[in-house]
Structures are given as C-alpha cells and as structure tokens.
Design an enzyme around this catalytic site. Structure first.
Site, short mmCIF file in Angstrom:
data_model
loop_
_atom_site.label_atom_id
_atom_site.label_comp_id
_atom_site.label_asym_id
_atom_site.label_seq_id
_atom_site.Cartn_x
_atom_site.Cartn_y
_atom_site.Cartn_z
N GLU A 1 -15.33 -31.14 79.89
CA GLU A 1 -14.52 -31.83 80.90
C GLU A 1 -13.83 -30.79 81.78
OE1 GLU A 1 -13.23 -33.27 77.62
OE2 GLU A 1 -14.59 -34.97 77.68
N TYR B 1 -20.09 -23.82 86.44
CA TYR B 1 -20.86 -24.63 85.48
C TYR B 1 -22.17 -25.12 86.11
CZ TYR B 1 -16.57 -24.69 82.67
OH TYR B 1 -15.47 -24.33 81.93
C1 LIG Z 1 -12.72 -20.63 85.86
C2 LIG Z 1 -12.60 -19.19 85.33
C3 LIG Z 1 -12.81 -19.20 83.81
C4 LIG Z 1 -13.70 -18.33 85.99
O1 LIG Z 1 -13.67 -17.04 85.43
P1 LIG Z 1 -14.24 -15.76 86.20
O2 LIG Z 1 -14.46 -14.69 85.20
O3 LIG Z 1 -13.39 -15.45 87.35
O4 LIG Z 1 -15.64 -16.34 86.71
P2 LIG Z 1 -16.92 -15.50 87.18
O5 LIG Z 1 -16.50 -14.23 87.82
O6 LIG Z 1 -17.87 -15.39 86.05
O7 LIG Z 1 -17.51 -16.49 88.32
C5 LIG Z 1 -18.87 -16.85 88.35
C6 LIG Z 1 -19.12 -17.76 89.54
O8 LIG Z 1 -18.36 -18.97 89.40
C7 LIG Z 1 -17.84 -19.39 90.68
N1 LIG Z 1 -16.37 -19.22 90.69
C8 LIG Z 1 -15.59 -18.77 89.68
N2 LIG Z 1 -14.29 -18.81 90.04
C9 LIG Z 1 -14.26 -19.28 91.31
C10 LIG Z 1 -13.21 -19.54 92.24
N3 LIG Z 1 -11.93 -19.32 91.94
N4 LIG Z 1 -13.54 -20.04 93.46
C11 LIG Z 1 -14.83 -20.29 93.79
N5 LIG Z 1 -15.87 -20.05 92.96
C12 LIG Z 1 -15.59 -19.54 91.74
C13 LIG Z 1 -18.49 -18.47 91.70
O9 LIG Z 1 -19.73 -19.05 92.05
C14 LIG Z 1 -18.68 -17.20 90.87
O10 LIG Z 1 -19.69 -16.38 91.39
P3 LIG Z 1 -19.37 -15.43 92.68
O11 LIG Z 1 -18.14 -14.63 92.34
O12 LIG Z 1 -20.61 -14.59 92.81
O13 LIG Z 1 -19.13 -16.35 93.86
C15 LIG Z 1 -11.23 -18.57 85.69
O14 LIG Z 1 -10.97 -18.75 87.07
C16 LIG Z 1 -10.07 -19.15 84.90
O15 LIG Z 1 -9.74 -18.69 83.81
N6 LIG Z 1 -9.43 -20.20 85.47
C17 LIG Z 1 -8.31 -20.88 84.79
C18 LIG Z 1 -8.76 -21.64 83.58
C19 LIG Z 1 -9.88 -22.63 83.91
O16 LIG Z 1 -9.86 -23.31 84.94
N7 LIG Z 1 -10.85 -22.73 82.98
C20 LIG Z 1 -11.96 -23.65 83.09
C21 LIG Z 1 -11.51 -24.95 82.52
S1 LIG Z 1 -12.81 -26.15 82.49
#
Ligand SMILES: CC(C)(COP(=O)(O)OP(=O)(O)OC[C@H]1O[C@@H](n2cnc3c(N)ncnc32)[C@H](O)[C@@H]1OP(=O)(O)O)[C@@H](O)C(=O)NCCC(=O)NCCS
Length: 150
Positions: A104, A116
């Site tokens: 979710e 995702y």
């Molecule tokens: C969501 C989260 C886990 C992503 O972690 P991350 O290590 O920054 O993600 P990645 O670097 O592996 O990103 C991979 C791809 O996902 C997408 N993406 C990730 N974060 C993004 C953002 N803030 N905005 C837009 N696209 C994003 C992009 O397509 C990215 O590829 P790109 O950088 O080449 O465009 C992180 O932002 C986080 O911890 N957020 C708060 C907690 C959360 O929301 N968890 C998920 C709950 S379901």
C-alpha cells in the site's frame, strides 16, 4: 554503493530514526523486533560507511508477499538505495513459492509509486481514507511472481 544485509537488533536505533523522519505514523522499535522475530518476514538494511541509511521489510501471508516498510535516510535519497533494497528483497522473496507481491502506498507519494511501477507493480485498487493521520487514500499495488508469468 550500499551493502545490503539482514537487519540486526543493533541497527534499530538508526532504523527507528529514519522511520520517524520518514512517516507521520512511524513504526515503534517493537514493531521492527516483531518482524525480525517472524520466520515469515525478511528484514534488510542498506549500510554505507558503517551506518544504516535505509531498510525494507516484507512478510509472506497466504502465498503473497506483503511489502510492509521501505525508507531511505533523507540525505541518501535518489542514489538508488531503495532500488537496491527492492532488488534484493524481491530476489529473496522469489526463492519461495508465492503468487505475487502487494503493498500500500499513499496516493500522493508519486516518487514511490513511480519507483514501484519501474519494478512492474501495477495499481489494482484503492483503500479509502486508509491513513488515519490525514485521511488519505492508499493505492493497492500488485506484482505477479515470475512463476506466474512463466
Ligand atoms: C520512496 C523512497 C524509499 C525512495 O528511495 P530512494 O533511495 O531515494 O529511491 P531511488 O533512488 O532508488 O529511486 C529510484 C527511482 O524511483 C523514482 N523516485 C524515487 N524517489 C522519487 C521522488 N522523490 N520523486 C520522483 N521520483 C522518485 C525515480 O524514478 C527514481 O529513479 P531516478 O532517480 O532515475 O529518476 C524514499 O524517498 C523514502 O524513504 N521516502 C519516505 C518513505 C516512503 O515514502 N517510503 C515508501 C512508502 S510506500
């Protein structure tokens, strides 16, 4: 490059700190301990220079893997650490017979949804007002197991 490895009790302080900074209704340390003690769960962390910078947890329930938690420290985002965590956990989950994976995610969490989708998850439904802090809807996402596609 992060090291991806199983979560340990000694990681909890850093894990909970990231959790509290990442979610309006964070899991407690006990919630993580419960998952670590659950044979049906996989708990991984990403470590950089000896520090935990991210983590993910999945649990298997009725032949389906539920992705329960995933977060990366604010200072380490957009460096593909979540991508590495997801790659590893999906690979480990894939070693057990299962029908697929579900999770979710907040409807407003565009970045996570995009990530995702990049892993082959599709949106299959909506849980209205799922998040009690602001009444936001959750998208239900699903990905078939590789076996289902064979
Ligand atoms: C969501 C989260 C886990 C992503 O972690 P991350 O290590 O920054 O993600 P990645 O670097 O592996 O990103 C991979 C791809 O996902 C997408 N993406 C990730 N974060 C993004 C953002 N803030 N905005 C837009 N696209 C994003 C992009 O397509 C990215 O590829 P790109 O950088 O080449 O465009 C992180 O932002 C986080 O911890 N957020 C708060 C907690 C959360 O929301 N968890 C998920 C709950 S379901």
């Amino acid at each position: 490059m992060a090291i991806i490895r199983p979560m340990r009790l000694a990681d909890l302080k850093e894990v909970v700190k990231i959790e509290e900074a990442s979610f309006p209704r964070p899991w407690s340390a006990n919630a993580f301990i419960t998952q670590m003690a659950n044979d049906a769960s996989i708990c991984l962390v990403a470590e950089v220079d000896g520090h935990v910078v991210g983590y993910t947890i999945a649990t298997q329930y009725v032949e389906v893997w539920h992705l329960l938690d995933l977060a990366v420290h604010e200072d380490y985002r957009r460096r593909y650490i979540a991508t590495e965590l997801l790659e590893q956990i999906l690979e480990l989950c894939g070693q057990e017979a299962h029908r697929g994976y579900t999770l979710e995610v907040r409807k407003s969490n565009r970045g996570a949804i995009k990530m995702y989708e990049g892993f082959g998850f599709i949106c299959t439904g909506l849980r209205k007002a799922y998040y009690s802090d602001n009444g936001e809807d959750a998208l239900i996402m699903w990905k078939d197991s590789e076996d289902m596609l064979a």
